[in-house]
Design an enzyme around this catalytic site. Structure first.
Site, PDB file in Angstrom:
ATOM      1  N   ASP A 137       5.012  -6.055   9.778  1.00 16.35           N
ATOM      2  CA  ASP A 137       6.007  -5.674  10.787  1.00 16.35           C
ATOM      3  C   ASP A 137       5.971  -6.614  11.979  1.00 16.35           C
ATOM      4  O   ASP A 137       7.014  -6.991  12.520  1.00 16.35           O
ATOM      5  CB  ASP A 137       5.753  -4.237  11.263  1.00 16.35           C
ATOM      6  N   THR A 195      -1.403   7.356  -0.483  1.00 14.98           N
ATOM      7  CA  THR A 195      -2.693   7.216  -1.174  1.00 14.98           C
ATOM      8  C   THR A 195      -3.478   5.990  -0.713  1.00 14.98           C
ATOM      9  O   THR A 195      -4.672   5.893  -0.990  1.00 14.98           O
ATOM     10  CB  THR A 195      -2.466   7.049  -2.685  1.00 14.98           C
ATOM     11  N   ASP A 250       0.480  -3.461  12.295  1.00 13.65           N
ATOM     12  CA  ASP A 250       0.972  -3.812  10.956  1.00 13.65           C
ATOM     13  C   ASP A 250       1.357  -5.300  10.940  1.00 13.65           C
ATOM     14  O   ASP A 250       2.311  -5.713  11.604  1.00 13.65           O
ATOM     15  CB  ASP A 250       2.181  -2.938  10.607  1.00 13.65           C
ATOM     16  N   ARG A 289       0.851  -1.193   0.000  1.00 11.76           N
ATOM     17  CA  ARG A 289       0.000   0.000   0.000  1.00 11.76           C
ATOM     18  C   ARG A 289       0.879   1.233   0.000  1.00 11.76           C
ATOM     19  O   ARG A 289       1.741   1.382   0.860  1.00 11.76           O
ATOM     20  CB  ARG A 289      -0.841   0.071   1.281  1.00 11.76           C
TER      21      ARG A 289
HETATM   22  C1  PRP Z   1      -0.942  -4.862   4.275  1.00 13.81           C
HETATM   23  C2  PRP Z   1      -1.712  -6.146   4.294  1.00 13.81           C
HETATM   24  C3  PRP Z   1      -2.507  -6.075   3.016  1.00 13.81           C
HETATM   25  C4  PRP Z   1      -2.791  -4.605   2.890  1.00 13.81           C
HETATM   26  C5  PRP Z   1      -4.215  -4.378   3.319  1.00 13.81           C
HETATM   27  O1  PRP Z   1       0.168  -4.962   3.462  1.00 13.81           O
HETATM   28  O2  PRP Z   1      -0.908  -7.276   4.395  1.00 13.81           O
HETATM   29  O3  PRP Z   1      -1.797  -6.556   1.881  1.00 13.81           O
HETATM   30  O4  PRP Z   1      -1.907  -3.927   3.782  1.00 13.81           O
HETATM   31  O5  PRP Z   1      -4.577  -3.065   3.137  1.00 13.81           O
HETATM   32  P1  PRP Z   1      -5.683  -2.606   2.090  1.00 13.81           P
HETATM   33  O6  PRP Z   1      -6.841  -3.512   2.286  1.00 13.81           O
HETATM   34  O7  PRP Z   1      -5.961  -1.190   2.502  1.00 13.81           O
HETATM   35  O8  PRP Z   1      -5.088  -2.697   0.714  1.00 13.81           O
HETATM   36  P2  PRP Z   1       1.215  -3.758   3.293  1.00 13.81           P
HETATM   37  O9  PRP Z   1       0.834  -2.891   2.144  1.00 13.81           O
HETATM   38  O10 PRP Z   1       1.397  -3.078   4.609  1.00 13.81           O
HETATM   39  O11 PRP Z   1       2.522  -4.482   2.843  1.00 13.81           O
HETATM   40  P3  PRP Z   1       3.475  -5.507   3.639  1.00 13.81           P
HETATM   41  O12 PRP Z   1       2.704  -6.793   3.783  1.00 13.81           O
HETATM   42  O13 PRP Z   1       4.634  -5.647   2.727  1.00 13.81           O
HETATM   43  O14 PRP Z   1       3.833  -4.917   4.972  1.00 13.81           O
HETATM   44  N1  URA Z   2      -2.262  -3.485   6.939  1.00 12.09           N
HETATM   45  C1  URA Z   2      -1.903  -3.911   8.174  1.00 12.09           C
HETATM   46  O1  URA Z   2      -0.905  -4.636   8.320  1.00 12.09           O
HETATM   47  N2  URA Z   2      -2.655  -3.537   9.232  1.00 12.09           N
HETATM   48  C2  URA Z   2      -3.743  -2.764   9.110  1.00 12.09           C
HETATM   49  O2  URA Z   2      -4.405  -2.462  10.129  1.00 12.09           O
HETATM   50  C3  URA Z   2      -4.100  -2.305   7.827  1.00 12.09           C
HETATM   51  C4  URA Z   2      -3.353  -2.694   6.755  1.00 12.09           C
END
Ligand code: PRP
Ligand code: URA
Length: 227
Positions: A219, A124, A216, A120
């Site tokens: 993380d 945005t 997160d 994400r």
């Molecule tokens: C997180 C999660 C989803 C997304 C959900 O990933 O694992 O893929 O956010 O959010 P959305 O429904 O608003 O799209 P992130 O983009 O943080 O990436 P990461 O797994 O690499 O930390």
């Molecule tokens: N992605 C995450 O990892 N946590 C949230 O709460 C939303 C998006």
């Protein structure tokens, strides 16, 4: 550009849960979700819980896969039995979905795994695709998208778009936590895709994080958060 990425003030509250949404009510799932959400849970324990929850949710999500008959020869008799007839593809969304792959492979050792990299954009909240390991042609009947978090629904919707363009017919989403906003977005864009989750949370905050959520998910699995 708004100061905070998520400006929707309209809470989404379902009067009746949409038929596409399956929230596990299993006591083990609820127990493990409480431990997963706890802020003091360290990455090692967090990863174990993600894995255990994925077994339980995966089991529920596969309840309608097709079976084929076969004859089983026990040490004593021949009987009619069944084996899975649908070929299944697992699509973990990098990076947080990675923690769900091993558990699903333990349930389905014959499954294919196609990694899809989406993150994400923090400003945005729109998904950015950076990796795609889908095979050239469709080789499975059922695609399970694995991602712990369904927040705005942008990433899930984009992943479903990619799979449908590629030819997937039966797609299911497996999430640990879903926000109502994300559920609504996915159902509006793809009403044919069932969503299996461990919990439906209250809402998103102004940064697009799920409340109460767990923070997160990437993380917390990989120990990359601040502090
Ligand atoms: C997180 C999660 C989803 C997304 C959900 O990933 O694992 O893929 O956010 O959010 P959305 O429904 O608003 O799209 P992130 O983009 O943080 O990436 P990461 O797994 O690499 O930390
Ligand atoms: N992605 C995450 O990892 N946590 C949230 O709460 C939303 C998006």
């Amino acid at each position: 550009m708004p100061e905070t990425p998520w400006t929707s003030t309209d809470r989404v509250e379902f009067e009746t849960p949409p038929p596409q949404l399956h929230v596990s009510g299993h006591p083990l799932v609820r127990h493990k979700m409480a431990l997963l959400r706890e802020a003091s849970t360290k990455p090692k324990k967090f990863r174990e819980l993600v894995r255990e929850l994925t077994w339980l949710l995966g089991y529920e999500a596969l309840e309608d896969v097709r079976l084929e008959p076969l004859t089983v020869t026990t040490p004593l008799e021949e009987i009619p039995g069944e084996v899975l007839g649908d070929r299944i593809g697992l699509i973990p969304i990098l990076r947080a979905g990675l923690g769900m792959v091993d558990a699903m492979l333990e349930l389905l050792p014959m499954a294919e795994v196609w990694h899809l990299g989406l993150f994400r954009d923090e400003r945005t909240l729109r998904p950015v695709e950076y990796y795609n390991k889908l095979p050239d042609s469709r080789t499975v009947e059922v695609c399970l998208i694995l991602d712990p978090m369904l927040a705005t629904g942008g990433s899930a919707t984009a992943a479903i778009d990619v799979l449908k363009r590629w030819g997937a017919v039966r797609i299911k989403l497996v999430n640990l936590i879903a926000a109502p906003e994300g559920v609504k977005a996915v159902i509006e864009a793809h009403p044919d895709v069932p969503i299996h989750c461990a919990a439906l949370d209250r809402q998103l905050n102004e940064m697009g994080y799920i409340l109460p959520g767990l923070g997160d998910a990437g993380d917390r699995q990989f120990g990359t958060g601040a502090g």
